[in-house]
Design an enzyme around this catalytic site. Structure first.
Site: not given
Ligand SMILES: *Cc1c(COP(=O)(O)O)cnc(C)c1O
Length: 391
Positions: A89, A111, A376
């Site tokens: 993020k 938000e 992610s």
């Molecule tokens: C917020 C988040 C997501 C989901 O958000 P996307 O916009 O779909 O990437 C996925 N993995 C993690 C670790 C997150 O914090």
């Protein structure tokens, strides 16, 4: 370029900017300037410098040998979990805070649902010395106390959204209301959602993930392109970043994984591509989970980051054109995948990322198939959930 939006922000039938008239000047200002700013030398120098020295990029591309052995393929993990603040993020919030500064904005509005985007926003506001207001559903504030504490420590003002179901969609409604009343603020959106130009802007900022993947794969395998890329989808930003530089290379298989909660048809799910229909959410035309009156259906997933009732317009288009294959994983499958990765690779993934890993057993992988799973985020924030289900 088939997978780039047109001048009005449409990917096929999806996208656009469905906004109250009062917000038009703000969105127009951003639309007129975002590409110019992103492509400027000054922005690129600052952005790349912060990504390297503050975030810790490039994130490693790690060949997971034991995972590869288990599934009979060559599996790499793109380690977004190693970024500062623990997920992808921050790639977006760093980029947008620089864009806000170029536009002369001094107040930032966001938000947040689970608080991850709120923390990533509060972090870059602290870094830049900008004022930060974060709207969060009252129920989410109770559920996500550690992230609320982090935001406050970082100097953000956390405002409870007390309307409706007191969760993310209500926080979004109230943030937009605040934006109308305070048009001098910059609205920092956390995924490839919202009115044009946000989906395209966020995709361009997250594209650093696949930009690095190309270089790293070339170094490690001799080829820029993997056979398959797998990423989880909440709003779709980490997937958009992992897919971005491969969208037009149609021989690269793209797999988007949604959260099926207790099961796609259980009534407790967030598998938008399976359950959603065309509608407007958060200022863009896309697919979303809605009832017969077009009201948003509250989604469910064990993973707070995937618990979103829509997907960004790019993903709606990737789904419609079948450029990406949409799969899903239940809570239980994601938990199992998280325990497995922890045990055989020594990496505790975020619950969101565990959904991407959870489709590996459902695929017919070949030994020589090069697969990249976009990891992610890290799992520290999910420890309580992991411990509760470990037995
Ligand atoms: C917020 C988040 C997501 C989901 O958000 P996307 O916009 O779909 O990437 C996925 N993995 C993690 C670790 C997150 O914090």
């Amino acid at each position: 370029m088939k997978f780039q939006p047109d001048n009005n922000g449409y990917y096929g039938q999806f996208g656009g900017a469905f906004i109250p008239e009062l917000l038009y000047p703000n969105v127009k200002e951003l639309e007129d300037n975002y590409i110019k700013i992103i492509e400027s030398e000054e922005f690129q120098a600052e952005y790349k410098d912060l990504l390297q020295h503050y975030v810790g990029r490039p994130s490693p591309l790690y060949l997971a040998k034991r995972l590869s052995e288990k599934y009979g393929a060559t599996i790499y993990l793109k380690r977004e979990d190693l970024n500062h603040t623990g997920a992808h993020k921050v790639n977006n919030t760093i980029g947008q805070i620089l864009i806000a500064k170029h536009l002369g904005k001094t107040k930032i509005l966001a938000e947040t649902g689970a608080g991850q985007h709120g923390v990533a926003t509060a972090t870059v506001c602290a870094l830049m010395g900008l004022e930060c207001v974060v709207f969060m559903g009252e129920i989410d504030i109770q559920r996500q106390a550690p992230n609320v504490a982090r935001m406050k420590m970082l100097g953000a003002k956390v405002v409870p959204a007390t309307s409706g179901s007191k969760t993310l969609k209500d926080a979004t409604n109230e943030a937009i209301r605040y934006w109308i009343q305070h048009p001098d603020t910059y609205y920092l959106i956390g995924s490839v959602v919202g009115p044009h130009p946000y989906p395209d802007m966020v995709a361009r900022l997250q594209a650093v993930i696949s930009e690095e993947m190309k270089i790293q794969l070339k170094e490690q395998t001799g080829k820029e392109n993997p056979d398959t890329i797998i990423a989880c989808v909440g709003g779709g930003s980490n997937a958009a970043g992992a897919f971005y530089h491969y969208l037009e290379d149609e021989e690269v298989e793209l797999i988007a994984v949604e959260a099926a909660g207790l099961g796609v048809n259980s009534g407790e799910s967030a598998a938008t591509s399976q359950l959603g229909e065309v509608g407007v959410i958060h200022g863009s035309k896309t697919i979303l989970m809605q009832d017969e009156y077009g009201q948003i259906v509250e989604p469910y997933s064990i993973s707070a980051g995937l618990d979103y009732p829509g997907v960004g317009p790019l993903h709606a288009y990737l789904h419609e054109t079948k450029r990406a294959t949409f799969m899903n994983a239940t809570d239980k499958e994601a938990l199992e995948a998280a325990y497995e990765l922890t045990k055989i690779e020594g990496i505790i993934p975020a619950l969101e990322s565990a959904h991407a890993l959870a489709v590996l057993p459902k695929m017919n992988l070949r030994k020589d198939q090069v697969v990249v799973v976009n990891l992610s985020g890290r799992g520290d924030k999910d420890l309580e959930t992991y411990i509760k289900h470990l037995s």
